[in-house]
Design a protein around this motif. Structure first.
Motif, PDB file in Angstrom:
ATOM      1  N   LYS A 132      -7.058 -36.611  47.009  1.00 39.50           N
ATOM      2  CA  LYS A 132      -6.496 -35.331  46.559  1.00 39.50           C
ATOM      3  C   LYS A 132      -5.209 -34.985  47.311  1.00 39.50           C
ATOM      4  O   LYS A 132      -4.268 -34.428  46.739  1.00 39.50           O
ATOM      5  CB  LYS A 132      -7.533 -34.224  46.728  1.00 39.50           C
ATOM      6  CG  LYS A 132      -8.650 -34.287  45.686  1.00 39.50           C
ATOM      7  CD  LYS A 132      -9.699 -33.210  45.921  1.00 39.50           C
ATOM      8  CE  LYS A 132     -10.784 -33.261  44.849  1.00 39.50           C
ATOM      9  NZ  LYS A 132     -10.275 -32.882  43.518  1.00 39.50           N
ATOM     10  N   ASP A 153      -7.195 -27.433  46.573  1.00 43.74           N
ATOM     11  CA  ASP A 153      -8.348 -26.521  46.610  1.00 43.74           C
ATOM     12  C   ASP A 153      -9.658 -27.295  46.736  1.00 43.74           C
ATOM     13  O   ASP A 153     -10.633 -26.799  47.299  1.00 43.74           O
ATOM     14  CB  ASP A 153      -8.394 -25.653  45.342  1.00 43.74           C
ATOM     15  CG  ASP A 153      -7.286 -24.611  45.323  1.00 43.74           C
ATOM     16  OD1 ASP A 153      -6.733 -24.307  46.397  1.00 43.74           O
ATOM     17  OD2 ASP A 153      -6.965 -24.110  44.227  1.00 43.74           O
ATOM     18  N   GLY A 154      -9.673 -28.517  46.215  1.00 43.91           N
ATOM     19  CA  GLY A 154     -10.894 -29.326  46.264  1.00 43.91           C
ATOM     20  C   GLY A 154     -10.922 -30.320  47.405  1.00 43.91           C
ATOM     21  O   GLY A 154     -11.842 -31.119  47.506  1.00 43.91           O
TER      22      GLY A 154
END
Length: 225
Positions: A132, A153-154
């Motif tokens: 990510k 965000d993840g």
């Protein structure tokens, strides 16, 4: 005396026959299930070992293709690896490696696809977070800032907290959100170990935005009285 023992043994035998007649099938099924479960467990472990060995061999082949800079071959092996052994860590590592080669060879879209697969399918938080982080960087390069921030965000790997905050600061700054970028950089600076050289770069980013972090007091040994 012998007759008494014979009668007692016969009585016990009759009781055993009656017990087995009532519960024999149940006991047989229970034992069968236990043995079947044991066999299945051994079979599963054997299969897992076989999968790991085959995946490792394929990853070695992918590594050689990557070292040679052959993006097409690297991509092909990775696609095969994720299809056949997608649940292994070798597939997750292979995705990160393939993405690096694809990016270096000027095919960022292929790199985004590979990283997206790792980000969505990796079983370990660390691999997902690395994917990510890299994916956010590539999306930011394409000015897809909102998509890049969603990837961050993840990104939940605790040990990558500082790097995630730093990357978030870069993206927010590119969007012209200076105050939010300062907050993200400061979070990165606070979270990063002072002994890591990269922290100096974060310091420089904050300083350039007029938000230099406070100077740290060097630790000194206590003076003996």
């Amino acid at each position: 005396m012998a007759t008494h023992l014979d009668l007692e043994e016969q009585e016990q035998l009759d009781q055993l026959k009656a017990f087995w007649k009532q519960y024999g099938n149940l006991i047989t099924w229970a034992v069968t299930i236990v043995l079947a479960g044991f066999a299945a467990w051994n079979g599963w472990n054997w299969w897992q070992r076989e999968q790991a060995v085959k995946a490792a061999a394929m990853f070695d082949e992918l590594q050689r293709a990557a070292d040679a800079g052959d993006a097409a071959k690297t991509t092909g092996i990775f696609n095969d690896l994720k299809e056949r052994f997608g649940g292994t860590s070798f597939a997750q590592q292979g995705g990160l490696l393939a993405a690096r080669v694809q990016f270096d060879k000027g095919t960022p879209e292929a790199a985004i696809t590979a990283l997206g697969w790792v980000a969505d399918n990796a079983s370990e938080t660390e691999y997902r977070t690395v994917a990510k982080l890299r994916l956010a960087g590539l999306l930011a390069d394409q000015k897809k800032y909102d998509e890049a921030l969603k990837q961050l965000d993840g990104a939940a790997g605790k040990e990558f907290e500082a790097l995630v905050a730093d990357r978030r600061g870069d993206i927010l700054l590119a969007q012209g959100k200076t105050d939010e970028a300062k907050a993200a950089y400061r979070k990165a600076w606070d979270a990063m170990d002072p002994g890591i050289q990269y922290r100096r770069l974060i310091d420089a980013k904050l300083t350039s935005l007029g938000a230099a972090p406070p100077a740290e007091t060097p630790k000194t040994a206590g003076v003996a009285k």
